[in-house]
Design an enzyme around this catalytic site. Sequence first.
Site: not given
Ligand code: ADP
Length: 153
Positions: A17, A41, A90, A127
Amino acid sequence: MRRAIFPGSFDPITLGHYDIIKRGVKLFDEVVVAIGVNSEKKYMFDLEVRKQFIEEAFKKEPKVKVVTYEGLTVDFCKEIDAQFILRGLRNPADFEFEKAIAHTNRKLSKIETVFLLTAARTSFISSSIVRDVIRNKGDYKVLVPKSVNLNSL
Ligand code: ADP
């Protein structure tokens, strides 16, 4: 003003992120990191803690704001006058999932989704993996920004 929102759960924020936000700052005047609240959630970290982790990571970056929101992302975009949604990609699974959401959002509004490919070095991070490492007492610190410090909670 070109304003983008970067929506997600950020439970917790990861280096993946972090990379997308840093690169987003170069493309937009403001990047609003928007933590979506979904009452269905279960989260590992409370909303306020997730917000603090992100704020602390970007405290020296005035173009990054952190907010929380409920409801449809496109409605929230209209509320804060954001013309863009920023998302990270990703892998092909992310692409298929994001494609459907982006098409839906375009059907519902004029808001454009802008995708950035993840940096190769952080593309494996999610995450959910970070939460697994934390639960099993592993060294989560190599996967997250320094602000994600469980000792400070
Ligand atoms: P969600 O609940 O929408 O999946 P996340 O917090 O997991 O929320 O992810 C938010 C955004 O960050 C999404 O666009 C996701 O693709 C991106 N994202 C998650 N992990 C990574 C990563 N390792 N590298 C780049 N972008 C990421």
